[in-house]
Design an enzyme around this catalytic site. Structure first.
Site, PDB file in Angstrom:
ATOM      1  N   LYS A  20      53.105  44.717  34.904  1.00 55.17           N
ATOM      2  CA  LYS A  20      54.127  44.682  35.961  1.00 55.17           C
ATOM      3  C   LYS A  20      54.622  46.111  36.265  1.00 55.17           C
ATOM      4  O   LYS A  20      54.923  46.436  37.417  1.00 55.17           O
ATOM      5  CB  LYS A  20      55.307  43.801  35.549  1.00 55.17           C
ATOM      6  CG  LYS A  20      54.952  42.318  35.338  1.00 55.17           C
ATOM      7  CD  LYS A  20      54.645  41.597  36.625  1.00 55.17           C
ATOM      8  CE  LYS A  20      54.602  40.082  36.430  1.00 55.17           C
ATOM      9  NZ  LYS A  20      54.159  39.361  37.627  1.00 55.17           N
ATOM     10  N   TYR A  78      61.356  43.481  33.252  1.00 49.55           N
ATOM     11  CA  TYR A  78      60.867  44.213  32.079  1.00 49.55           C
ATOM     12  C   TYR A  78      59.807  45.255  32.462  1.00 49.55           C
ATOM     13  O   TYR A  78      59.301  45.956  31.590  1.00 49.55           O
ATOM     14  CB  TYR A  78      60.435  43.285  30.950  1.00 49.55           C
ATOM     15  CG  TYR A  78      59.413  42.200  31.245  1.00 49.55           C
ATOM     16  CD1 TYR A  78      58.194  42.469  31.858  1.00 49.55           C
ATOM     17  CD2 TYR A  78      59.652  40.891  30.813  1.00 49.55           C
ATOM     18  CE1 TYR A  78      57.264  41.474  32.066  1.00 49.55           C
ATOM     19  CE2 TYR A  78      58.730  39.879  31.023  1.00 49.55           C
ATOM     20  CZ  TYR A  78      57.525  40.181  31.651  1.00 49.55           C
ATOM     21  OH  TYR A  78      56.600  39.192  31.858  1.00 49.55           O
TER      22      TYR A  78
HETATM   23  C1  HXC Z   1      47.486  34.954  21.873  1.00 50.67           C
HETATM   24  C2  HXC Z   1      46.137  34.292  23.626  1.00 50.67           C
HETATM   25  C3  HXC Z   1      47.084  33.298  24.027  1.00 50.67           C
HETATM   26  C4  HXC Z   1      48.277  33.190  23.242  1.00 50.67           C
HETATM   27  C5  HXC Z   1      45.395  33.223  25.390  1.00 50.67           C
HETATM   28  N1  HXC Z   1      45.129  34.194  24.497  1.00 50.67           N
HETATM   29  N2  HXC Z   1      46.593  32.665  25.121  1.00 50.67           N
HETATM   30  N3  HXC Z   1      46.339  35.105  22.591  1.00 50.67           N
HETATM   31  N4  HXC Z   1      48.445  34.043  22.196  1.00 50.67           N
HETATM   32  N5  HXC Z   1      49.211  32.291  23.533  1.00 50.67           N
HETATM   33  C6  HXC Z   1      43.933  35.009  24.429  1.00 50.67           C
HETATM   34  C7  HXC Z   1      42.703  34.163  24.137  1.00 50.67           C
HETATM   35  O1  HXC Z   1      42.581  33.869  22.740  1.00 50.67           O
HETATM   36  C8  HXC Z   1      41.587  35.091  24.633  1.00 50.67           C
HETATM   37  O2  HXC Z   1      41.316  36.119  23.713  1.00 50.67           O
HETATM   38  C9  HXC Z   1      42.212  35.752  25.841  1.00 50.67           C
HETATM   39  O3  HXC Z   1      43.629  35.623  25.685  1.00 50.67           O
HETATM   40  C10 HXC Z   1      41.811  35.067  27.129  1.00 50.67           C
HETATM   41  O4  HXC Z   1      42.076  33.682  26.989  1.00 50.67           O
HETATM   42  P1  HXC Z   1      41.505  32.585  27.987  1.00 50.67           P
HETATM   43  O5  HXC Z   1      42.076  31.264  27.616  1.00 50.67           O
HETATM   44  O6  HXC Z   1      40.003  32.727  28.090  1.00 50.67           O
HETATM   45  O7  HXC Z   1      42.120  33.148  29.333  1.00 50.67           O
HETATM   46  P2  HXC Z   1      42.091  32.647  30.769  1.00 50.67           P
HETATM   47  O8  HXC Z   1      41.419  31.336  30.973  1.00 50.67           O
HETATM   48  O9  HXC Z   1      41.546  33.775  31.492  1.00 50.67           O
HETATM   49  O10 HXC Z   1      43.635  32.323  31.010  1.00 50.67           O
HETATM   50  C11 HXC Z   1      44.594  33.256  31.361  1.00 50.67           C
HETATM   51  C12 HXC Z   1      45.886  33.152  30.530  1.00 50.67           C
HETATM   52  C13 HXC Z   1      46.647  31.819  30.701  1.00 50.67           C
HETATM   53  C14 HXC Z   1      46.716  34.350  30.993  1.00 50.67           C
HETATM   54  C15 HXC Z   1      45.564  33.315  29.069  1.00 50.67           C
HETATM   55  O11 HXC Z   1      47.868  31.922  30.023  1.00 50.67           O
HETATM   56  C16 HXC Z   1      46.940  31.454  32.133  1.00 50.67           C
HETATM   57  O12 HXC Z   1      46.053  30.981  32.845  1.00 50.67           O
HETATM   58  N6  HXC Z   1      48.177  31.618  32.601  1.00 50.67           N
HETATM   59  C17 HXC Z   1      48.588  31.300  34.011  1.00 50.67           C
HETATM   60  C18 HXC Z   1      49.980  30.737  34.078  1.00 50.67           C
HETATM   61  C19 HXC Z   1      51.061  31.615  33.467  1.00 50.67           C
HETATM   62  O13 HXC Z   1      50.823  32.314  32.502  1.00 50.67           O
HETATM   63  N7  HXC Z   1      52.268  31.560  34.052  1.00 50.67           N
HETATM   64  C20 HXC Z   1      53.422  32.258  33.510  1.00 50.67           C
HETATM   65  C21 HXC Z   1      53.935  33.215  34.464  1.00 50.67           C
HETATM   66  S1  HXC Z   1      55.569  33.791  33.970  1.00 50.67           S
HETATM   67  P3  HXC Z   1      40.102  36.046  22.633  1.00 50.67           P
HETATM   68  O14 HXC Z   1      40.180  37.356  21.911  1.00 50.67           O
HETATM   69  O15 HXC Z   1      40.408  34.859  21.756  1.00 50.67           O
HETATM   70  O16 HXC Z   1      38.824  35.866  23.420  1.00 50.67           O
HETATM   71  C22 HXC Z   1      55.514  35.476  33.991  1.00 50.67           C
HETATM   72  C23 HXC Z   1      56.781  36.311  33.840  1.00 50.67           C
HETATM   73  C24 HXC Z   1      57.841  35.739  33.012  1.00 50.67           C
HETATM   74  O17 HXC Z   1      54.522  36.046  34.176  1.00 50.67           O
HETATM   75  C25 HXC Z   1      59.026  36.666  32.878  1.00 50.67           C
HETATM   76  C26 HXC Z   1      60.182  36.030  32.168  1.00 50.67           C
HETATM   77  C27 HXC Z   1      61.414  36.881  32.249  1.00 50.67           C
HETATM   78  P1  NAP Z   2      53.057  29.737  37.484  1.00 51.92           P
HETATM   79  O1  NAP Z   2      53.589  28.537  38.184  1.00 51.92           O
HETATM   80  O2  NAP Z   2      52.348  29.597  36.190  1.00 51.92           O
HETATM   81  O3  NAP Z   2      52.129  30.453  38.557  1.00 51.92           O
HETATM   82  C1  NAP Z   2      51.078  31.237  38.288  1.00 51.92           C
HETATM   83  C2  NAP Z   2      50.092  31.013  39.421  1.00 51.92           C
HETATM   84  O4  NAP Z   2      49.100  32.005  39.355  1.00 51.92           O
HETATM   85  C3  NAP Z   2      49.390  29.662  39.358  1.00 51.92           C
HETATM   86  O5  NAP Z   2      49.432  29.036  40.618  1.00 51.92           O
HETATM   87  C4  NAP Z   2      47.967  30.013  38.985  1.00 51.92           C
HETATM   88  O6  NAP Z   2      47.064  29.099  39.597  1.00 51.92           O
HETATM   89  C5  NAP Z   2      47.838  31.414  39.556  1.00 51.92           C
HETATM   90  N1  NAP Z   2      46.851  32.202  38.843  1.00 51.92           N
HETATM   91  C6  NAP Z   2      46.846  32.512  37.522  1.00 51.92           C
HETATM   92  N2  NAP Z   2      45.752  33.221  37.226  1.00 51.92           N
HETATM   93  C7  NAP Z   2      45.078  33.389  38.389  1.00 51.92           C
HETATM   94  C8  NAP Z   2      43.867  34.047  38.726  1.00 51.92           C
HETATM   95  N3  NAP Z   2      43.134  34.670  37.794  1.00 51.92           N
HETATM   96  N4  NAP Z   2      43.454  34.041  40.024  1.00 51.92           N
HETATM   97  C9  NAP Z   2      44.181  33.396  40.970  1.00 51.92           C
HETATM   98  N5  NAP Z   2      45.322  32.753  40.703  1.00 51.92           N
HETATM   99  C10 NAP Z   2      45.759  32.752  39.424  1.00 51.92           C
HETATM  100  O7  NAP Z   2      54.133  30.870  37.247  1.00 51.92           O
HETATM  101  P2  NAP Z   2      55.565  31.234  37.870  1.00 51.92           P
HETATM  102  O8  NAP Z   2      56.486  31.171  36.732  1.00 51.92           O
HETATM  103  O9  NAP Z   2      55.847  30.511  39.109  1.00 51.92           O
HETATM  104  O10 NAP Z   2      55.323  32.777  38.187  1.00 51.92           O
HETATM  105  C11 NAP Z   2      55.172  33.284  39.504  1.00 51.92           C
HETATM  106  C12 NAP Z   2      55.388  34.781  39.496  1.00 51.92           C
HETATM  107  O11 NAP Z   2      56.717  35.087  39.069  1.00 51.92           O
HETATM  108  C13 NAP Z   2      54.467  35.543  38.562  1.00 51.92           C
HETATM  109  O12 NAP Z   2      54.114  36.771  39.139  1.00 51.92           O
HETATM  110  C14 NAP Z   2      55.337  35.787  37.356  1.00 51.92           C
HETATM  111  O13 NAP Z   2      54.904  36.878  36.589  1.00 51.92           O
HETATM  112  C15 NAP Z   2      56.672  36.037  38.021  1.00 51.92           C
HETATM  113  N6  NAP Z   2      57.846  35.849  37.172  1.00 51.92           N
HETATM  114  C16 NAP Z   2      58.088  34.655  36.605  1.00 51.92           C
HETATM  115  C17 NAP Z   2      59.241  34.486  35.855  1.00 51.92           C
HETATM  116  C18 NAP Z   2      59.595  33.161  35.234  1.00 51.92           C
HETATM  117  O14 NAP Z   2      60.597  33.086  34.530  1.00 51.92           O
HETATM  118  N7  NAP Z   2      58.865  32.100  35.470  1.00 51.92           N
HETATM  119  C19 NAP Z   2      60.123  35.557  35.701  1.00 51.92           C
HETATM  120  C20 NAP Z   2      59.822  36.787  36.290  1.00 51.92           C
HETATM  121  C21 NAP Z   2      58.678  36.923  37.038  1.00 51.92           C
HETATM  122  P3  NAP Z   2      45.666  28.691  38.904  1.00 51.92           P
HETATM  123  O15 NAP Z   2      45.956  28.326  37.499  1.00 51.92           O
HETATM  124  O16 NAP Z   2      45.190  27.553  39.771  1.00 51.92           O
HETATM  125  O17 NAP Z   2      44.788  29.903  39.016  1.00 51.92           O
END
Ligand code: HXC
Ligand code: NAP
Length: 290
Positions: free
Chosen positions: A178, A163
């Site tokens: 991205k 995307y």
């Molecule tokens: C709306 C949200 C939200 C949600 C968080 N926020 N989650 N808003 N809907 N579901 C808002 C919070 O309210 C806050 O805003 C701000 O985001 C920051 O939130 P924190 O909890 O303080 O953030 P933080 O601790 O920094 O955590 C980061 C995070 C969290 C991005 C929000 O999701 C995370 O740690 N994710 C890591 C794992 C992950 O996401 N993996 C997926 C990767 S898959 P306010 O205004 O309230 O202060 C991928 C690609 C997939 O990336 C592609 C598929 C095809």
């Molecule tokens: P995941 O398991 O949730 O991995 C995310 C990792 O990022 C965690 O190990 C997390 O560790 C680390 N991370 C998050 N915030 C961080 C920060 N601020 N500093 C350092 N580390 C941080 O996700 P995943 O699905 O395997 O995704 C891996 C990659 O693939 C990502 O780039 C994602 O966008 C991409 N991707 C995923 C999908 C999908 O379908 N899953 C599709 C397309 C692309 P901590 O929480 O310990 O920090």
């Protein structure tokens, strides 16, 4: 021929693509390398002999990889890091160089994501995702890129998503970040091409991970709907995606830079399905030669 409808198991198409010891002596940094896709990438590099360092915010997320590495005799280390903090990233890069030597490979895999309508997204929500994905990728690329430039070369691989160029409703923050990483990768690829540092991207379609499950498809129903939209009818295996990353970072790809490899079972092609296979609306013309 293996069945493409079945994801492969470990070990390991990722490591098996390359000869034993192909990464021996290399220092590899995989951000977020203790979970999900990152874990599979870390395992692949470690199995090929590299020293693999997995920085992320939470040490618990690094524990499984470090435990497996101990059991298998792999060289591995964790480090607590938030990639959004440029000063922390600089200190981390200095620590890597002094403890392990300059990095040869960097995989920018760490990401944050969640589904949120754009009109309801707070500034903090936008910043949280842009900070991890776009800023974090730049800070790490800059610090480890400097090490690679000084030591004569290296490879960076950035994990994006298709995307980045198709766009995606509900994840405007992640798609924008991205897309920025894609442009960053191509820019750095050009800037560093003459000095031995290659920069490429891998763009996976959906695959299972705890982070994705929690943030992107929290119910079986949503997951199934997404899965059924993939032309190949299944998610990617994390192993399969990791294999592309290993290949791009290895000497087998030494002439590849600025590339983006899509591995998504055809999802980003769109449905392309106006007709069913074999469907025909015109009368077959009689041919004298058949
Ligand atoms: C709306 C949200 C939200 C949600 C968080 N926020 N989650 N808003 N809907 N579901 C808002 C919070 O309210 C806050 O805003 C701000 O985001 C920051 O939130 P924190 O909890 O303080 O953030 P933080 O601790 O920094 O955590 C980061 C995070 C969290 C991005 C929000 O999701 C995370 O740690 N994710 C890591 C794992 C992950 O996401 N993996 C997926 C990767 S898959 P306010 O205004 O309230 O202060 C991928 C690609 C997939 O990336 C592609 C598929 C095809
Ligand atoms: P995941 O398991 O949730 O991995 C995310 C990792 O990022 C965690 O190990 C997390 O560790 C680390 N991370 C998050 N915030 C961080 C920060 N601020 N500093 C350092 N580390 C941080 O996700 P995943 O699905 O395997 O995704 C891996 C990659 O693939 C990502 O780039 C994602 O966008 C991409 N991707 C995923 C999908 C999908 O379908 N899953 C599709 C397309 C692309 P901590 O929480 O310990 O920090």
């Amino acid at each position: 021929m293996s069945d493409p409808s079945e994801p492969p198991a470990f070990p390991s198409t990722a490591a098996a693509l390359l000869p034993d010891g192909a990464m021996e002596g290399r220092v590899v940094v995989v951000t977020g390398g203790g979970t999900g896709l990152g874990l599979e990438i870390s395992r692949g590099f470690a199995a090929l002999g590299a020293s693999v360092i997995v920085p992320s915010r939470s040490p618990e997320n690094q524990a499984a990889f470090l435990e497996e590495a101990r059991a298998r005799g792999w060289k591995a280390a964790g480090y607590q890091l938030d990639v959004r903090e440029s000063a922390e990233v600089r200190r981390f890069a200095e620590w890597v160089a002094s403890e392990h030597g300059p990095a040869d490979v960097l995989v920018n895999n760490a990401a944050g994501n969640f589904v949120c309508p754009a009109e309801r997204m707070s500034a903090n929500a936008w910043r949280a995702v842009l900070g991890i994905v776009l800023d974090g990728t730049f800070y790490c690329s800059k610090e480890f890129g400097k090490q690679m430039l000084a030591s004569g070369g290296g490879a960076i691989c950035n994990i994006i998503a298709t995307y980045a160029w198709t766009g995606m409703a509900g994840v405007t923050h992640s798609a924008s970040a991205k897309a920025g990483v894609l442009a960053m990768s191509k820019s750095l690829a050009i800037e560093w091409a003459g000095r031995g540092v290659r920069v490429n991207c891998v763009a996976p379609g959906p695959f299972e991970s705890d982070g994705a499950k929690q943030n992107l498809w929290p119910s079986e129903e949503v997951e199934e709907r997404i899965r059924s939209s993939v032309p190949m009818g299944r998610f990617a295996g994390r192993e399969e995606v990791a294999a592309q990353v290993l290949w791009l970072c290895s000497d087998a790809s030494r002439y590849v830079t600025g590339a983006d490899i899509t591995i998504d079972g055809g999802l980003s092609l769109g449905s392309g399905k106006m007709w069913e296979p074999g469907e025909r609306f015109t009368r077959k013309r009689e041919r004298s030669d058949t």
